[in-house]
Design an enzyme around this catalytic site. Structure first.
Site, mmCIF file in Angstrom:
data_model
loop_
_atom_site.group_PDB
_atom_site.id
_atom_site.type_symbol
_atom_site.label_atom_id
_atom_site.label_comp_id
_atom_site.label_asym_id
_atom_site.label_seq_id
_atom_site.Cartn_x
_atom_site.Cartn_y
_atom_site.Cartn_z
ATOM 1 N N THR A 199 20.225 -92.693 37.532
ATOM 2 C CA THR A 199 20.705 -91.548 36.753
ATOM 3 C C THR A 199 22.209 -91.660 36.531
ATOM 4 O O THR A 199 22.920 -92.223 37.347
ATOM 5 C CB THR A 199 20.427 -90.212 37.491
ATOM 6 N N ARG A 227 5.994 -86.216 35.200
ATOM 7 C CA ARG A 227 6.901 -85.754 36.272
ATOM 8 C C ARG A 227 8.304 -85.477 35.685
ATOM 9 O O ARG A 227 8.848 -86.278 34.949
ATOM 10 C CB ARG A 227 6.987 -86.811 37.364
ATOM 11 N N VAL A 228 8.841 -84.333 36.021
ATOM 12 C CA VAL A 228 10.198 -83.988 35.588
ATOM 13 C C VAL A 228 11.064 -83.853 36.836
ATOM 14 O O VAL A 228 10.683 -83.169 37.787
ATOM 15 C CB VAL A 228 10.194 -82.670 34.785
ATOM 16 N N GLY A 229 12.202 -84.511 36.824
ATOM 17 C CA GLY A 229 13.105 -84.442 37.967
ATOM 18 C C GLY A 229 14.117 -83.324 37.814
ATOM 19 O O GLY A 229 13.916 -82.360 37.065
ATOM 20 N N ASP A 230 15.224 -83.482 38.515
ATOM 21 C CA ASP A 230 16.266 -82.455 38.487
ATOM 22 C C ASP A 230 17.169 -82.550 37.257
ATOM 23 O O ASP A 230 17.753 -81.549 36.833
ATOM 24 C CB ASP A 230 17.139 -82.564 39.740
ATOM 25 N N THR A 250 22.747 -87.039 41.377
ATOM 26 C CA THR A 250 21.878 -88.193 41.167
ATOM 27 C C THR A 250 21.102 -88.412 42.465
ATOM 28 O O THR A 250 21.502 -87.926 43.519
ATOM 29 C CB THR A 250 22.683 -89.465 40.813
ATOM 30 N N GLY A 251 20.011 -89.166 42.371
ATOM 31 C CA GLY A 251 19.210 -89.402 43.572
ATOM 32 C C GLY A 251 17.897 -88.640 43.507
ATOM 33 O O GLY A 251 17.426 -88.290 42.416
ATOM 34 N N GLY A 253 15.415 -86.298 42.924
ATOM 35 C CA GLY A 253 15.486 -85.064 42.165
ATOM 36 C C GLY A 253 14.742 -83.899 42.782
ATOM 37 O O GLY A 253 15.183 -82.746 42.679
HETATM 38 N N1 GLY Z 1 17.714 -87.494 39.894
HETATM 39 C C1 GLY Z 1 16.881 -88.102 38.954
HETATM 40 C C2 GLY Z 1 15.476 -87.829 39.175
HETATM 41 O O1 GLY Z 1 15.051 -87.578 40.286
HETATM 42 O O2 GLY Z 1 14.722 -87.871 38.222
#
Ligand code: GLY
Length: 346
Positions: A199, A227-230, A250-251, A253
């Protein structure tokens, strides 16, 4: 009164902000100052893969470009880079081999945001998120609707799966199980090591004291489709409050979502914490609240990384990660550089 801000008003606010740089947040006694910019904006900070983004963002802000447009233009470089396998073109795909991208933006002066999630075949989701913010009364568009919106706004549909990313995905499929017909990488003599998280985030502050933030990603490698992250979630993957500061993540999510990571950092800065201390506070909260065994090296110590970035309205900035070895990018009056992120755990 209509919530809608006309494009003309948006541009007027954007390019002609009357906000000054006089903000002087209270600083809690005894908090550490790890980094301080020589002067307030233009300044941009980013994840370690974002030095070209901060460099471009600061150049644009010096030329008078809006703070958020500058930050988005910066991360566009990373989105178009096939060598960065965590963002945009060349990003690692989902478990079916399809690249799905997430991004969000937030503009301090107008307190508006835009986001897209799970968008396919569009190389620059951060710019699409900016369009959502500018030209709709919505904040987030997902999947097929986001793609249709992008195409309607002239973004080309492109194959984002590079040969390199396709080969990594195939190797991942081969290594998943010894109970299917795929031959494992060990048997075939090829076992690539890849970091599954990535990210790029960029927070920016201009010479007028206005803030903007953007986060863009291809998300978790080999994720379940949909799947949706942060990153596209305002308050999680990034958040801006023009009175206080901007933050991003980042990391992993899922852990950032569960702590409303970026909004929590901005709230901590509003309470008076230094940017670094605000990042560490939320990392500690993640560590304390992680209970699933598969996410723990031992009780209280997560086995995954999260990195936070915080830029305060007075130009102070900081970044911290859960695990060591991370760097973050900074561009300001002193130049363009990478700095080490302090970590919560050694
Ligand atoms: N931080 C990016 C994700 O987990 O998608």
């Amino acid at each position: 009164m209509s919530q809608r801000v006309s494009r003309r008003n948006f541009l007027r606010t954007t390019f002609g902000s009357a906000l000054g740089a006089a903000f002087a947040p209270s600083v809690a006694a005894g908090t550490r100052v790890v980094s301080r910019s020589g002067a307030a904006g233009p300044i941009a900070i980013s994840s370690g893969n974002g030095l070209r983004a901060t460099t471009r963002a600061v150049q644009l802000m010096r030329d008078g470009t809006d703070v958020l447009v500058s930050a988005v233009s910066g991360v566009n470089i990373i989105e178009a880079d096939p060598e960065d396998m965590t963002v945009g073109y060349g990003g690692l795909p989902n478990e079916e081999g399809i690249v799905e991208l997430d991004a969000s933006v937030m503009h301090g002066p107008t307190h508006r945001a835009g986001a897209v999630a799970g968008i396919r075949e569009i190389m620059h989701p951060a710019t699409v998120a900016l369009r959502v913010m500018e030209s709709t009364d919505h904040v987030m568009l997902v999947g097929e609707g986001a793609q249709r919106f992008a195409v309607a706004h002239g973004f080309p549909r492109e194959n984002l799966l590079t040969e390199k990313a396709r080969k990594v995905w195939i190797r991942w499929k081969e290594s998943r199980s010894d109970r299917d017909d795929w031959i494992s990488p060990e048997e075939s003599g090829f076992a690539p090591l890849i970091e599954k998280g990535g990210t790029v985030h960029c927070s920016a502050l201009d010479a007028s004291g206005d803030l903007g933030g953007v986060t863009t990603t291809s998300g978790l490698a080999f994720k379940i489709p949909g799947r949706v992250g942060d990153s596209p979630i305002v308050g999680a993957g990034m958040f801006v409050d023009n009175e206080v500061g901007s933050a991003g993540a980042t990391g992993r999510g899922e852990s950032v979502i569960l702590t409303a990571g970026s909004a929590s950092i901005v709230a901590a800065m509003r309470r008076g914490l230094e940017p670094l201390e605000a990042c560490l506070e939320v990392l500690r909260r993640i560590a304390r609240s992680t209970r699933s065994k598969h996410l723990l090296e031992k009780p209280g110590r997560p086995n995954f990384n999260v990195t936070f970035y915080a830029l305060r309205k007075d130009g102070q900035y900081g970044s911290a990660s859960m695990l060591p070895g991370k760097q973050f990018a900074v561009s300001d009056a002193s130049g363009n550089r990478l700095e080490d992120c302090p970590s919560l755990f050694e």
